[in-house]
Design an enzyme around this catalytic site. Structure first.
Site, PDB file in Angstrom:
ATOM      1  N   GLN A 140      31.851  39.250  14.697  1.00  0.00           N
ATOM      2  CA  GLN A 140      33.236  39.718  14.615  1.00  0.00           C
ATOM      3  C   GLN A 140      33.671  40.255  15.990  1.00  0.00           C
ATOM      4  O   GLN A 140      33.103  41.225  16.498  1.00  0.00           O
ATOM      5  CB  GLN A 140      33.378  40.813  13.549  1.00  0.00           C
ATOM      6  CG  GLN A 140      34.852  41.079  13.229  1.00  0.00           C
ATOM      7  CD  GLN A 140      35.078  42.246  12.302  1.00  0.00           C
ATOM      8  OE1 GLN A 140      34.493  43.313  12.478  1.00  0.00           O
ATOM      9  NE2 GLN A 140      35.954  42.079  11.322  1.00  0.00           N
TER      10      GLN A 140
ATOM     11  N   TYR B 279      43.373  47.473  14.434  1.00  0.00           N
ATOM     12  CA  TYR B 279      42.891  47.452  15.813  1.00  0.00           C
ATOM     13  C   TYR B 279      43.876  46.606  16.633  1.00  0.00           C
ATOM     14  O   TYR B 279      44.952  46.270  16.149  1.00  0.00           O
ATOM     15  CB  TYR B 279      41.441  46.954  15.852  1.00  0.00           C
ATOM     16  CG  TYR B 279      40.512  47.967  15.184  1.00  0.00           C
ATOM     17  CD1 TYR B 279      40.336  49.238  15.747  1.00  0.00           C
ATOM     18  CD2 TYR B 279      39.864  47.690  13.992  1.00  0.00           C
ATOM     19  CE1 TYR B 279      39.529  50.194  15.140  1.00  0.00           C
ATOM     20  CE2 TYR B 279      39.043  48.632  13.375  1.00  0.00           C
ATOM     21  CZ  TYR B 279      38.885  49.892  13.952  1.00  0.00           C
ATOM     22  OH  TYR B 279      38.098  50.832  13.346  1.00  0.00           O
TER      23      TYR B 279
ATOM     24  N   GLY C   2      30.833  44.738   1.220  1.00  0.00           N
ATOM     25  CA  GLY C   2      30.494  45.609   2.345  1.00  0.00           C
ATOM     26  C   GLY C   2      29.461  46.646   1.958  1.00  0.00           C
ATOM     27  O   GLY C   2      28.246  46.424   2.115  1.00  0.00           O
ATOM     28  N   ARG C   3      29.923  47.766   1.380  1.00  0.00           N
ATOM     29  CA  ARG C   3      29.017  48.878   1.077  1.00  0.00           C
ATOM     30  C   ARG C   3      27.815  48.473   0.230  1.00  0.00           C
ATOM     31  O   ARG C   3      26.706  48.964   0.482  1.00  0.00           O
ATOM     32  CB  ARG C   3      29.814  50.027   0.447  1.00  0.00           C
ATOM     33  CG  ARG C   3      30.717  50.705   1.488  1.00  0.00           C
ATOM     34  CD  ARG C   3      31.819  51.508   0.866  1.00  0.00           C
ATOM     35  NE  ARG C   3      32.785  50.627   0.186  1.00  0.00           N
ATOM     36  CZ  ARG C   3      33.849  51.054  -0.462  1.00  0.00           C
ATOM     37  NH1 ARG C   3      34.094  52.364  -0.526  1.00  0.00           N
ATOM     38  NH2 ARG C   3      34.684  50.201  -1.034  1.00  0.00           N
TER      39      ARG C   3
ATOM     40  N   ARG D 118      40.073  37.666  10.271  1.00  0.00           N
ATOM     41  CA  ARG D 118      40.203  38.699   9.230  1.00  0.00           C
ATOM     42  C   ARG D 118      41.558  39.385   9.364  1.00  0.00           C
ATOM     43  O   ARG D 118      41.952  39.805  10.455  1.00  0.00           O
ATOM     44  CB  ARG D 118      39.095  39.742   9.378  1.00  0.00           C
ATOM     45  CG  ARG D 118      39.054  40.691   8.188  1.00  0.00           C
ATOM     46  CD  ARG D 118      37.872  41.646   8.228  1.00  0.00           C
ATOM     47  NE  ARG D 118      37.344  41.834   6.889  1.00  0.00           N
ATOM     48  CZ  ARG D 118      36.725  42.932   6.455  1.00  0.00           C
ATOM     49  NH1 ARG D 118      36.523  43.947   7.268  1.00  0.00           N
ATOM     50  NH2 ARG D 118      36.296  43.021   5.217  1.00  0.00           N
TER      51      ARG D 118
END
Ligand SMILES: Cc1cc2nc3c(=O)[nH]c(=O)nc-3n(C[C@H](O)[C@H](O)[C@H](O)COP(=O)(O)O)c2cc1C
Length: 368
Positions: free
Chosen positions: A104, A185, A324-325, A232
């Site tokens: 990424q 971002y 993810g988690r 993404r």
């Protein structure tokens, strides 16, 4: 006799563009802050990724494309030869273990602190608007610094940072790259009129705000076959920096996605809702409509559990699901889901820093 097996093709092989996956369970990008000051991946990182190699695809933790792109200490980079060498050890080991890994590509824009910037300069952004949040620096958590607006003559240099990083990623042996245009971002700061107040050709109209993201896609696909490049997006997240949404989410992201179709990318990866918090979407936004505008493969993410993954896949809403988690505390997540083994829960003290603890010490289930 009743058939109690779970009917899902989540465990069947598939292709995202040119990337061949053993299954449709993707490991979402997860910053873990276990890299040295120079951003060079190490043996501990190799162990961590290899433990999770049974994911159909691993998306690496967000990786800085330049010294200026950094916003968090102990995160990896992909612009120096040492970083390329460090990542090469990870990609070689993942491939030996039968996994696939894309990197990424990350530029944090305004979400940084002068302590993390070359010569303690101000972080750069589309406009001089401060985020509302903190970043992790070598001296601990600090409030983000006031950014400065990029001059128009600096924008080709930003695009070049992505191109150079993409080239480094190729030499490092990745299976592809994911352009990080999510979570507010740099690229998403340009997309949204809440963070982009420019009056030049990179601000104002939707076409202008989308321009940088498209230039970056163009640059990255000049290095990589477009079937190995994903992107993404997170149209409705306020993470990070407590960032307001665009004033017309549907118009801005529809235009962007339609333009992306021209590149025939490997996949579109959506954060559906507020990253890591909820799946709530404002009334005037329909993520299904946005998704359906994209011609290629779609990865859904955010607060999925297995049942939701099965049903959204069965309805044809997703080609793959990114977790993810759950991948933090379950290195063997794919096998656990497949054989109905209870998942280990993660707490957020394991997320960042702390070496092997909470990183590579999560056991695999005893048997399947
Ligand atoms: C510890 C942690 C680190 C994360 N780092 C990244 C990252 O580097 N890049 C990114 O795009 N998202 C990052 N995210 C967001 C995740 O990729 C994902 O969108 C989020 O956790 C929701 O998915 P989940 O409910 O399956 O955990 C991070 C989330 C967590 C909890």
């Amino acid at each position: 006799m009743a058939d109690n097996s779970i009917h899902t093709d989540l465990f069947s092989p598939t292709k995202l563009g040119e990337i061949e996956l053993a299954n449709r369970i993707v490991m979402a990008p997860l910053t873990r802050s276990r890299v040295n000051k120079e951003g060079v991946p190490n043996e501990l990182n190799v162990t961590y990724y290899v433990q999770r190699a049974s994911a159909g695809l691993i998306i690496s933790e967000a990786t800085n494309i330049s010294a200026q792109g950094r916003g968090y200490a102990m995160t990896p980079g992909i612009w120096t030869e040492d970083q390329v060498e460090g990542w090469k050890k990870v990609t070689d080991a993942i491939h030996l273990a039968g996994g696939k890994l894309v990197i990424q590509l990350w530029h944090v824009g305004r979400c940084s602190h002068v302590d993390l910037q070359p010569n303690r300069e101000a972080p750069v952004a589309p406009s001089a608007i401060k985020a509302d949040g903190n970043v992790y620096t070598e001296s601990g958590i600090q409030e983000v610094s006031m950014p400065r607006a990029l001059r128009i003559d600096e924008i080709p240099g930003i695009v070049e940072q992505y191109r150079h990083a993409a080239e480094c990623a190729k030499r490092a042996g990745f299976d592809g790259v994911e352009i990080h245009s999510a979570n507010n971002y740099l690229l998403e700061q340009f997309l949204r009129d809440s963070t982009n107040h420019r009056t030049d050709q990179y601000g104002g109209s939707i076409e202008n705000r989308v321009r940088l993201a498209l230039e970056v896609v163009e640059a990255v696909t000049s290095v990589w076959s477009s079937g190995r490049v994903g992107i993404r997006l997170s149209p409705v997240t306020t993470e990070v920096g407590n960032t307001p949404l665009d004033s017309n989410v549907m118009a801005t992201y529809s235009y962007l996605i339609q333009q992306l179709n021209k590149f025939k990318l490997a996949y579109l990866h959506f954060v559906e809702g507020t990253t890591g918090k909820n799946r709530t979407v404002p009334e005037n936004v329909d993520l299904g409509t946005l998704r359906s505008l994209f011609d290629g493969a779609y990865i859904g993410n955010n607060n999925y559990d297995f049942e939701m993954a099965i049903s959204r896949r069965a309805e044809g809403q997703v080609d793959a699901v990114a977790f993810g988690r759950p991948f933090i505390s379950n290195p063997d997540l794919v096998e656990r889901l497949r054989y109905g083994i209870k998942l280990a829960d993660v707490t957020n003290d394991a997320y960042y820093g702390n070496g092997a603890k909470g990183y590579t010490d999560w056991p695999k289930a005893n048997s399947f």
